[in-house]
Design an enzyme around this catalytic site. Structure first.
Site, PDB file in Angstrom:
ATOM      1  N   CYS A  60      -6.922   4.185   2.971  1.00 25.70           N
ATOM      2  CA  CYS A  60      -6.301   4.935   2.374  1.00 25.70           C
ATOM      3  C   CYS A  60      -6.147   5.023   0.935  1.00 25.70           C
ATOM      4  CB  CYS A  60      -4.901   5.077   2.856  1.00 25.70           C
ATOM      5  SG  CYS A  60      -4.863   5.074   4.826  1.00 25.70           S
ATOM      6  N   GLU A  62      -3.483   5.621  -0.625  1.00 27.21           N
ATOM      7  CA  GLU A  62      -2.363   4.730  -1.231  1.00 27.21           C
ATOM      8  C   GLU A  62      -2.398   3.361  -1.509  1.00 27.21           C
ATOM      9  OE1 GLU A  62      -0.503   8.074   1.675  1.00 27.21           O
ATOM     10  OE2 GLU A  62      -2.387   6.803   1.224  1.00 27.21           O
ATOM     11  N   CYS A 101       0.508   7.550   6.212  1.00 29.22           N
ATOM     12  CA  CYS A 101       0.304   7.202   7.450  1.00 29.22           C
ATOM     13  C   CYS A 101       1.172   6.081   7.637  1.00 29.22           C
ATOM     14  CB  CYS A 101      -1.270   6.860   7.878  1.00 29.22           C
ATOM     15  SG  CYS A 101      -1.685   5.292   7.108  1.00 29.22           S
ATOM     16  N   CYS A 104       0.098   2.878   5.955  1.00 34.59           N
ATOM     17  CA  CYS A 104       0.661   2.853   4.441  1.00 34.59           C
ATOM     18  C   CYS A 104       2.086   2.670   4.372  1.00 34.59           C
ATOM     19  CB  CYS A 104       0.228   4.230   3.916  1.00 34.59           C
ATOM     20  SG  CYS A 104      -1.706   4.359   3.323  1.00 34.59           S
TER      21      CYS A 104
END
Length: 138
Positions: A60, A62, A101, A104
């Site tokens: 991801c 992030e 998500c 994350c």
């Protein structure tokens, strides 16, 4: 009900950085999420997510933004945001803010329980503490 705060000018700047990084690096099927994190010293680090054919190894945006920040010596985070870039087949003209998500949420909270996250909530952009999104963290 989430405890939220209104965005400040610097939060809109963070969103623009996430939009900028994905706008510059969008590749259909490879990169469609951009993220930006602001450290407590005010430095901003942005990154795109890295899609993989085997979904479980996709990383991801992030996580990459946090890793980039840490790699540059910035270990404490103030605020983070992720945005999605529209795909060519979608009838959408601009990026939109997406919530992190579950993985994350865990990662962000592991690296800073006081980190704020910009999300869309009840049809407006707000920020909240990461633990609001991950209650009863282990």
């Amino acid at each position: 009900m989430l405890k939220t705060k209104p965005l400040e000018n610097k939060d809109y700047e963070l969103i623009k950085e996430a939009e900028k990084v994905i706008g510059t690096n969008y590749v259909y099927g490879r990169h469609h999420i951009g993220a930006a994190v602001r450290s407590k010293t005010g430095k901003i680090f942005s990154a795109v997510h890295v899609e993989a054919n085997v979904g479980r190894i996709t990383v991801c945006g992030e996580a990459i933004a946090i890793g980039k920040s840490i790699s540059e010596g910035e270990h404490e985070f103030e605020t983070i945001v992720a945005v999605a870039h529209p795909h060519p087949h979608e009838n959408i003209e601009k990026c939109w803010v997406v919530s992190p998500c579950g993985m994350c949420r865990e990662l962000i909270s592991d690296y800073g329980k006081d980190t704020e996250v910009i999300i869309s909530y009840k049809d407006k952009l707000v920020k909240c503490n990461i633990l609001e999104l991950l209650p009863e963290k282990y």
